[in-house]
Design a protein around this motif. Structure first.
Motif, PDB file in Angstrom:
ATOM      1  N   GLU A  65       3.967  11.635  -6.628  1.00 19.59           N
ATOM      2  CA  GLU A  65       4.378  12.444  -5.471  1.00 19.59           C
ATOM      3  C   GLU A  65       5.433  11.714  -4.634  1.00 19.59           C
ATOM      4  N   ARG A  66       5.224  10.403  -4.424  1.00 22.41           N
ATOM      5  CA  ARG A  66       6.199   9.627  -3.634  1.00 22.41           C
ATOM      6  C   ARG A  66       7.536   9.501  -4.363  1.00 22.41           C
ATOM      7  N   LEU A  67       7.505   9.393  -5.681  1.00 21.59           N
ATOM      8  CA  LEU A  67       8.755   9.325  -6.448  1.00 21.59           C
ATOM      9  C   LEU A  67       9.560  10.605  -6.260  1.00 21.59           C
ATOM     10  N   THR A  68       8.893  11.736  -6.417  1.00 27.36           N
ATOM     11  CA  THR A  68       9.564  13.032  -6.253  1.00 27.36           C
ATOM     12  C   THR A  68      10.145  13.154  -4.841  1.00 27.36           C
ATOM     13  N   ALA A  69       9.361  12.725  -3.853  1.00 27.48           N
ATOM     14  CA  ALA A  69       9.779  12.842  -2.447  1.00 27.48           C
ATOM     15  C   ALA A  69      10.986  11.970  -2.120  1.00 27.48           C
ATOM     16  N   THR A  70      11.212  10.904  -2.908  1.00 26.36           N
ATOM     17  CA  THR A  70      12.317   9.984  -2.592  1.00 26.36           C
ATOM     18  C   THR A  70      13.503  10.140  -3.551  1.00 26.36           C
TER      19      THR A  70
ATOM     20  N   GLY B  58       0.841  -1.188   0.000  1.00 24.97           N
ATOM     21  CA  GLY B  58       0.000   0.000   0.000  1.00 24.97           C
ATOM     22  C   GLY B  58       0.874   1.234   0.000  1.00 24.97           C
ATOM     23  N   ALA B  59       1.479   1.512   1.162  1.00 22.61           N
ATOM     24  CA  ALA B  59       2.385   2.663   1.291  1.00 22.61           C
ATOM     25  C   ALA B  59       3.657   2.394   0.489  1.00 22.61           C
ATOM     26  N   LEU B  60       4.052   3.348  -0.356  1.00 23.30           N
ATOM     27  CA  LEU B  60       5.165   3.125  -1.280  1.00 23.30           C
ATOM     28  C   LEU B  60       6.490   3.723  -0.834  1.00 23.30           C
ATOM     29  N   GLU B  61       6.457   4.556   0.185  1.00 23.41           N
ATOM     30  CA  GLU B  61       7.677   5.234   0.621  1.00 23.41           C
ATOM     31  C   GLU B  61       8.830   4.267   0.924  1.00 23.41           C
TER      32      GLU B  61
ATOM     33  N   PHE C 210      12.122   4.639  -1.336  1.00 24.63           N
ATOM     34  CA  PHE C 210      13.310   5.100  -0.634  1.00 24.63           C
ATOM     35  C   PHE C 210      14.402   4.031  -0.711  1.00 24.63           C
ATOM     36  N   GLY C 211      13.999   2.770  -0.505  1.00 23.95           N
ATOM     37  CA  GLY C 211      14.956   1.653  -0.580  1.00 23.95           C
ATOM     38  C   GLY C 211      15.565   1.524  -1.960  1.00 23.95           C
ATOM     39  N   ALA C 212      14.742   1.715  -2.997  1.00 19.39           N
ATOM     40  CA  ALA C 212      15.254   1.640  -4.371  1.00 19.39           C
ATOM     41  C   ALA C 212      16.277   2.757  -4.605  1.00 19.39           C
ATOM     42  N   ALA C 213      15.939   3.968  -4.161  1.00 21.85           N
ATOM     43  CA  ALA C 213      16.853   5.108  -4.327  1.00 21.85           C
ATOM     44  C   ALA C 213      18.202   4.830  -3.648  1.00 21.85           C
ATOM     45  N   GLU C 214      18.148   4.233  -2.459  1.00 22.95           N
ATOM     46  CA  GLU C 214      19.369   3.942  -1.693  1.00 22.95           C
ATOM     47  C   GLU C 214      20.271   2.924  -2.393  1.00 22.95           C
ATOM     48  N   ASN C 215      19.681   2.095  -3.255  1.00 21.38           N
ATOM     49  CA  ASN C 215      20.428   1.012  -3.897  1.00 21.38           C
ATOM     50  C   ASN C 215      20.743   1.271  -5.363  1.00 21.38           C
ATOM     51  N   LEU C 216      20.416   2.483  -5.852  1.00 19.83           N
ATOM     52  CA  LEU C 216      20.679   2.836  -7.242  1.00 19.83           C
ATOM     53  C   LEU C 216      21.870   3.777  -7.372  1.00 19.83           C
ATOM     54  N   THR C 217      22.582   3.670  -8.502  1.00 19.24           N
ATOM     55  CA  THR C 217      23.611   4.643  -8.835  1.00 19.24           C
ATOM     56  C   THR C 217      22.913   5.962  -9.180  1.00 19.24           C
ATOM     57  N   ALA C 218      23.642   7.066  -9.148  1.00 14.22           N
ATOM     58  CA  ALA C 218      23.075   8.339  -9.606  1.00 14.22           C
ATOM     59  C   ALA C 218      22.745   8.175 -11.083  1.00 14.22           C
ATOM     60  N   GLY C 219      21.531   8.544 -11.455  1.00 18.89           N
ATOM     61  CA  GLY C 219      21.098   8.366 -12.837  1.00 18.89           C
ATOM     62  C   GLY C 219      20.546   6.979 -13.128  1.00 18.89           C
ATOM     63  N   GLY C 220      20.549   6.090 -12.118  1.00 14.31           N
ATOM     64  CA  GLY C 220      20.026   4.733 -12.296  1.00 14.31           C
ATOM     65  C   GLY C 220      18.520   4.738 -12.501  1.00 14.31           C
ATOM     66  N   LEU C 221      18.018   3.685 -13.149  1.00  9.28           N
ATOM     67  CA  LEU C 221      16.587   3.616 -13.477  1.00  9.28           C
ATOM     68  C   LEU C 221      15.824   2.701 -12.535  1.00  9.28           C
ATOM     69  N   PHE C 222      14.608   3.103 -12.210  1.00 15.35           N
ATOM     70  CA  PHE C 222      13.672   2.301 -11.405  1.00 15.35           C
ATOM     71  C   PHE C 222      12.428   2.112 -12.263  1.00 15.35           C
TER      72      PHE C 222
END
Length: 272
Positions: A236-241, A183-186, A190-202
């Motif tokens: 909105e959650r994507l932008t926030a993370t 349900g909640a996506l944060e 957030f976890g995906a962002a922490e594990n991606l290189t800068a410029g990495g794709l999700f």
């Protein structure tokens, strides 16, 4: 020590709840599912999700781990046949098409969240040097392992893995049938962002419902016990993370009772 579950009482209560739900007696069905939760607090049968699907109780932040693990362990052997042949699930190929059309890739390191039996891994294998798959279901991971698609496979809950992982960052993360169980996506984003290189794709798929049904909610449990997310909430959650949206496409995720399941295929880039 974990309390031993009275399997007989559990089966009786669960079957009674299902029958009442089918008969349309919502109050009695909810009471029976609450009985199920008392017998089995870990909720292997997904009673909390079924209560929410009937529009009662609190909407859980995610489907219970025990429920997802049980569900996919039970269906591992027939999973691909049911999902692809009967439900017309082609999201992994849609991911491949979009990556190629947008001229994204090839990739060095891919992390496939909720890899299941390896459908997305199979679709993207020739675009990636090194692939890691994660799934909560041991039986699913066993089947993926037999296909020899991934360099590394883990049996783990997705959010836990993202939080604990300290391996080298990935340049692409996929999650092609994960959001319907969250349900909640944060935590995921957030976890995906922490594990991606800068410029990495999700890249992920989500299911949605018409605005009049969502009625301003960020997410809800739909009629088939899966979570539907509002488009605005996902953005909105994507932008926030720390992501920027590359594209969001309307897709049919799968067929259900002969009807298409509307959803989105989202490609985002990690910019933080």
């Amino acid at each position: 020590m974990a309390k031993k579950i009275d399997e007989e009482a559990l089966a009786e209560a669960y079957n009674r709840a299902l029958a009442l739900e089918k008969a349309g007696d919502v109050d009695a069905a909810v009471a029976a599912y609450e009985e199920v939760l008392t017998i089995d607090p870990d909720d292997h049968g997904g009673a909390a999700v079924r209560i929410a699907a009937m529009g009662r109780g609190e909407t859980p932040a995610k489907a219970p781990d025990a429920y997802i693990e049980t569900l996919f362990d039970q269906h591992a052997e027939v999973f691909e046949d049911v999902l692809v042949e009967q439900l017309g699930y082609h999201v992994p190929m849609l991911v491949r098409q979009r990556l190629q059309q947008l001229k994204l890739g090839p990739f060095k390191r891919l992390l496939d969240l909720g890899c299941g039996t390896g459908l997305t891994g199979g679709a993207l294998r020739d675009l990636c040097e090194d692939m890691t798959g994660i799934d909560i279901s041991e039986k699913m991971v066993e089947i993926a392992h037999e296909k020899d698609l991934y360099e590394t496979l883990f049996v783990a809950e997705v959010e836990d893995f993202l939080e604990d992982n300290d391996e080298e960052a990935f340049d692409i993360i996929t999650a092609t049938d994960v959001l319907p169980y969250l349900g909640a996506l944060e935590p995921l984003f957030f976890g995906a962002a922490e594990n991606l290189t800068a410029g990495g794709l999700f890249i992920f798929s989500s299911e949605t419902l018409p605005e009049e049904i969502l009625a301003g909610r960020a997410y809800m449990v739909g009629p088939h016990q899966r979570f539907a997310h509002a488009d605005a909430y996902v953005r909105e959650r994507l932008t926030a993370t720390g992501f920027e949206l590359v594209e969001i496409s309307d897709i049919n995720v799968r067929m259900e009772d002969g009807q298409p399941t509307p959803g989105h295929l989202v490609i985002a880039r990690h910019i933080a």
